[in-house]
Design a protein around this motif. Structure first.
Motif, PDB file in Angstrom:
ATOM      1  N   GLU A 185     -16.401   4.642 -29.346  1.00 30.62           N
ATOM      2  CA  GLU A 185     -17.176   5.507 -30.131  1.00 30.62           C
ATOM      3  C   GLU A 185     -16.324   6.640 -30.546  1.00 30.62           C
ATOM      4  OE1 GLU A 185     -19.624   7.974 -31.734  1.00 30.62           O
ATOM      5  OE2 GLU A 185     -20.641   5.897 -31.039  1.00 30.62           O
ATOM      6  N   MET A 186     -16.215   6.764 -31.940  1.00 31.06           N
ATOM      7  CA  MET A 186     -15.553   7.939 -32.739  1.00 31.06           C
ATOM      8  C   MET A 186     -15.493   9.255 -32.147  1.00 31.06           C
ATOM      9  SD  MET A 186     -15.254   6.875 -36.798  1.00 31.06           S
ATOM     10  CE  MET A 186     -16.813   7.482 -37.115  1.00 31.06           C
ATOM     11  N   THR A 187     -16.726   9.570 -31.494  1.00 26.43           N
ATOM     12  CA  THR A 187     -16.863  11.109 -31.247  1.00 26.43           C
ATOM     13  C   THR A 187     -16.285  11.305 -29.858  1.00 26.43           C
ATOM     14  OG1 THR A 187     -19.143  10.686 -30.525  1.00 26.43           O
ATOM     15  CG2 THR A 187     -18.700  11.334 -32.938  1.00 26.43           C
ATOM     16  N   GLU A 208     -19.310  -1.080 -38.160  1.00 23.15           N
ATOM     17  CA  GLU A 208     -18.776   0.160 -38.830  1.00 23.15           C
ATOM     18  C   GLU A 208     -19.791   1.165 -39.128  1.00 23.15           C
ATOM     19  OE1 GLU A 208     -16.147  -1.641 -41.462  1.00 23.15           O
ATOM     20  OE2 GLU A 208     -15.799  -3.472 -40.205  1.00 23.15           O
ATOM     21  N   ASP A 209     -20.924   0.797 -39.484  1.00 21.90           N
ATOM     22  CA  ASP A 209     -21.942   1.833 -40.184  1.00 21.90           C
ATOM     23  C   ASP A 209     -22.644   2.766 -39.073  1.00 21.90           C
ATOM     24  OD1 ASP A 209     -23.007  -0.286 -39.500  1.00 21.90           O
ATOM     25  OD2 ASP A 209     -24.506   0.011 -41.521  1.00 21.90           O
ATOM     26  N   LYS A 210     -23.189   1.885 -38.298  1.00 19.84           N
ATOM     27  CA  LYS A 210     -23.929   2.571 -37.122  1.00 19.84           C
ATOM     28  C   LYS A 210     -23.364   2.663 -35.893  1.00 19.84           C
ATOM     29  CE  LYS A 210     -28.000   0.830 -39.167  1.00 19.84           C
ATOM     30  NZ  LYS A 210     -29.412  -0.066 -38.882  1.00 19.84           N
ATOM     31  N   SER A 234     -11.791   5.732 -39.993  1.00 20.42           N
ATOM     32  CA  SER A 234     -12.467   4.618 -40.546  1.00 20.42           C
ATOM     33  C   SER A 234     -11.543   3.340 -40.246  1.00 20.42           C
ATOM     34  CB  SER A 234     -12.975   4.659 -42.001  1.00 20.42           C
ATOM     35  OG  SER A 234     -13.394   3.330 -42.302  1.00 20.42           O
ATOM     36  N   LEU A 235     -12.149   2.466 -39.118  1.00 15.62           N
ATOM     37  CA  LEU A 235     -11.223   1.249 -39.085  1.00 15.62           C
ATOM     38  C   LEU A 235     -11.948   0.124 -39.134  1.00 15.62           C
ATOM     39  CD1 LEU A 235      -9.191   2.315 -35.646  1.00 15.62           C
ATOM     40  CD2 LEU A 235      -8.083   1.433 -37.893  1.00 15.62           C
TER      41      LEU A 235
END
Length: 255
Positions: A185-187, A208-210, A234-235
């Protein structure tokens, strides 16, 4: 046109047409990707197919008659099954097999990853990094078709593939077997290299979007991120999976 990929159609050899042939195919253990039912179709055999599909976690789609008629001119009796290329396995049986072989489980769960090339690439990296199983839902994930097989370079035939009707229940099963579940999770604040990756683990990769479904995030043991330089976040999901799985392998080789 550069970058254009024609959507592949369904090969006739991949179709199982008619009620009794579908029943016999499921009972024989033949891999089935999905079953197409004509809307409002009824009958005892249809009920049998529905029951067998539930038992084997085979997705069912309701379609208009035009869809089935467009796939075949044969008497389809209101149903067509699409044969699969991968033999799907029961999650608990795979866990028992891996543990029984004296290995430390390292599984990958896919949530909403629809690009079959990404799935194939993830399977390829998973095998190279020592992961034993790929867990996918029966809906909302790309089909493991010929394109996925090609992208995996044969890895989808070497890794255990578990298709489940609920990723939430699958996480519960993993926990009951002492397998920790980590979600990318990016955050997140925790870094991937700080995870206890030498322990039995399953990594969830989201779209990748959700990203990963919020309900899954809540029941995970840890949420983590891959550190990146600058503010470009963005990976590609298969690249991210490769980084995580390599980190897991590095931890286990050191441990």
């Amino acid at each position: 046109m550069e970058g254009y990929h024609k959507k592949p159609g369904i090969k006739k050899s991949a179709m199982i047409i008619g009620r009794q042939p579908i029943i016999e195919a499921i009972q024989s253990g033949r891999p089935i990707d999905k079953i197409l039912f004509q809307r409002n179709v009824t009958g005892d055999a249809i009920g049998t197919i529905r029951q067998l599909a539930r038992e084997q976690n085979i997705p069912i789609q309701q379609v208009p008659p035009e869809k089935l008629n467009g796939l075949t001119k044969a008497n389809h009796q209101g149903c067509i099954a699409i044969a699969g290329l991968v033999q799907y396995l029961d999650l608990q049986q795979v866990i028992d097999h891996v543990v029984g072989a004296g290995e430390t489980p390292l599984f990958v769960m896919l949530d909403g990853v629809t690009d079959v090339r990404n799935i194939g690439a993830i399977a390829r990296t998973a095998v190279c990094c020592g992961a034993q199983a790929l867990i996918i839902p029966d809906k909302g994930v790309g089909a493991l078709n010929e394109e996925a097989m090609k992208s995996s370079a044969g890895a989808l035939e070497k890794i255990h593939v578990c298709r489940v009707n609920s990723l939430m229940k699958a996480v519960d099963s993993l926990h009951l077997n002492g397998i920790k579940v980590f979600a990318a999770e990016m955050t997140a604040t925790k870094m991937v290299f700080d995870l206890p990756l030498t322990e039995p683990a399953c990594v969830i990769m989201g779209s990748e979007d959700k990203g990963v479904f919020p309900g899954l995030l809540k029941i995970c043991d840890e949420v983590f991120k891959i550190p990146m330089a600058g503010d470009f976040e963005s990976l590609n999901v298969s690249v991210a999976a490769g980084m995580i799985l390599y980190e897991s392998m590095k931890h286990r080789m050191k441990g």
